[in-house]
Design an enzyme around this catalytic site. Structure first.
Site, PDB file in Angstrom:
ATOM      1  CG  PHE A 160      -2.177   0.765   1.045  1.00 34.25           C
ATOM      2  CD1 PHE A 160      -3.138   0.375   0.116  1.00 34.25           C
ATOM      3  CD2 PHE A 160      -2.425   1.905   1.809  1.00 34.25           C
ATOM      4  CE1 PHE A 160      -4.310   1.097  -0.045  1.00 34.25           C
ATOM      5  CE2 PHE A 160      -3.600   2.636   1.654  1.00 34.25           C
ATOM      6  CZ  PHE A 160      -4.539   2.229   0.724  1.00 34.25           C
ATOM      7  CD  GLU A 186       1.018  -3.824 -20.701  1.00 31.96           C
ATOM      8  OE1 GLU A 186       0.388  -4.641 -21.375  1.00 31.96           O
ATOM      9  OE2 GLU A 186       2.129  -3.393 -21.038  1.00 31.96           O
ATOM     10  CD  GLU A 189      11.790  -0.020  -8.714  1.00 30.96           C
ATOM     11  OE1 GLU A 189      11.637  -0.828  -7.788  1.00 30.96           O
ATOM     12  OE2 GLU A 189      10.902   0.224  -9.537  1.00 30.96           O
ATOM     13  CE  LYS A 207      10.536  -0.740 -15.804  1.00 26.11           C
ATOM     14  NZ  LYS A 207      10.795   0.676 -15.516  1.00 26.11           N
TER      15      LYS A 207
END
Ligand SMILES: NC(=O)c1ccc[n+]([C@@H]2O[C@H](COP(=O)([O-])OP(=O)(O)OC[C@H]3O[C@@H](n4cnc5c(N)ncnc54)[C@H](OP(=O)(O)O)[C@@H]3O)[C@@H](O)[C@H]2O)c1
Length: 412
Positions: A13, A122, A183, A198
């Site tokens: 969260f 995605e 990050e 990625k």
């Protein structure tokens, strides 16, 4: 087509997790509700009431009413445990965790097959930009020749701010962190690792090649210095962190992440700030250009939302290109045209590593060489990431590529 009701167990969260909560609140049409949220820190103040949270992952994993697990945590190892457990329990999974997916691609593929459950991700690749589903559904393996792009929002933000606004590197990184773009461990972004993860996911969906993260070389932006910025400014270029993969004339694959000078004739030139841009090149359609926000709470949550929505009509990746078993090989034997910035006294010794030299320059303490060099030699000189050296790509000499058998890595 009737849509499934989705009962979501949410892990995380933070920036994206709370973003998803807000986005779902504003999407009443979707029959998806968050049943439980698992977080880590019991002492943190939350935006919503404590009754919504658990600190025990099993409260979600063992809840039979939860049919979708959305994994949005910042710990790749813990994420892998959660995702494996969820898939084994027959729960569909949505994840944004590129490190976890890239490091365990084959295992995750097998689990999806064995337990007949989908895993969608995605948001793990270019956040809001729908690149995976396009690669999965639109492109035929034989037609796709290359994929190249800016796939990391925080480094693009940092490069934009340092280049256009003369902000210091540290100040730009801090802004990226404050905006929720970076990050938790910034070296993942600035060292080019996030872009590599990625690229690995893109490789699987564009060419059906499953690479090991160690197979793909990555150079980040952390060593880019004043000399390279000056070079770019004088020549009307920008520096972008570019991930690329392409089929070579010999039918092998090359893939790497290296900062690149881009000129105003390059579509990536206009991709600034937190935006990502990806160019695909196919045999018949020529190029397609995708662009979109590559980080941030709501843009990333929108891709997660799209995956959740896709699950409501039982969408799953078919991994057609992987199962076509084309047996492509990855080749590191590629000729690059680069600028190498170095300490002044290193100039002569470094020239030996180049196949051809176009220009060399030195000032009182540092200098640069431009010319053609193999990726293997770039790796040798970049080993240990010495601060006094940086490599910026000028061009890839695709035509001059050579193929050495010892540099081929067997496809998985
Ligand atoms: N931020 C972006 O723009 C962006 C873009 C694309 C993809 N992603 C990916 O999205 C994921 C989440 O990123 P974020 O930016 O939202 O991270 P974040 O803001 O740092 O939030 C991380 C959340 O994970 C929770 N967490 C960590 N370890 C946990 C564990 N073992 N069990 C349960 N919860 C745990 C934390 O709990 P506490 O709240 O208790 O500390 C926190 O709520 C990452 O995989 C990231 O790579 C992020």
């Amino acid at each position: 087509m009737s849509r499934k009701n989705l009962n979501i167990g949410l892990f995380g969260f933070g920036c994206v997790g709370y973003g998803l909560y807000e986005v779902l609140e504003k999407t009443p049409g979707l029959k998806a509700n968050i049943r439980n949220i698992c977080v880590k820190d019991k002492n943190k103040t939350r935006e919503i009431g404590a009754e919504n949270f658990t600190y025990d992952k099993n409260d979600i994993l063992n809840d039979e009413d939860i049919n979708v697990v959305v994994e949005l945590i910042d710990d790749a190892d813990a994420a892998f445990e959660i995702v494996v457990a969820a898939l084994k329990k027959g729960k569909a999974v949505v994840s944004a965790n590129k490190k976890m997916i890239a490091e365990h691609f084959t295992e995750l593929l097998e689990l999806q097959r064995e337990y007949n459950v989908p895993l969608l991700y995605e948001a793990a690749c270019c956040a809001s930009m729908p690149i995976i589903r396009n690669l999965e559904e639109y492109y035929d393996n034989d037609l796709l020749e290359s994929i190249e792009g800016i796939v990391n929002g925080s480094t693009n933000y940092i490069l934009t701010k340092t280049f256009a606004e003369n902000l210091s590197y540290d100040a730009a990184l801090k802004q990226a962190q404050d905006n929720g773009y970076a990050e938790s461990n910034p070296i993942l972004d600035t060292g080019g690792f996030d872009a590599k993860y990625k690229l690995l996911i893109l490789l699987a969906h564009s060419f059906g090649y499953i690479a090991n993260p160690n197979d793909i070389y990555n150079i980040g932006i952390d060593n880019i210095g004043k000399l390279e910025l000056k070079y770019a400014r004088e020549k009307g270029l920008k520096i972008k962190l570019v991930a690329q993969a392409f089929k070579t004339p010999q039918g092998t694959l090359s893939a790497f992440v290296i900062p690149k000078f881009v000129g105003s004739d390059d579509r990536l030139f206009t991709v600034d700030d937190v935006f990502n841009g990806v160019l695909t090149k196919t045999s018949f359609a020529d190029t397609h250009f995708f662009v979109g926000r590559g980080a941030g709470a709501h843009p990333t949550a929108s891709a997660v939302l799209s995956d959740i929505s896709a699950l409501s009509y039982d969408y799953r990746y078919e991994y057609k290109k992987i199962y076509q078993e084309e047996n492509l090989l990855l080749s590191n034997e590629v000729a690059l045209k680069v600028l190498l910035r170095h300490k002044k006294e290193e100039a002569e010794s470094l020239k030996e590593y180049f196949d051809t030299i176009e220009e060399s320059y030195a000032n009182h303490d540092s200098g640069y060489i431009t010319g053609n060099i193999s990726l293997e030699n770039v790796k040798a000189l970049h080993s240990g990431n010495p601060a006094e050296r940086s490599f910026i790509l000028l061009n890839v000499e695709k035509e001059k590529e050579t193929l050495a058998h010892e540099s081929l890595i067997e496809a998985n």
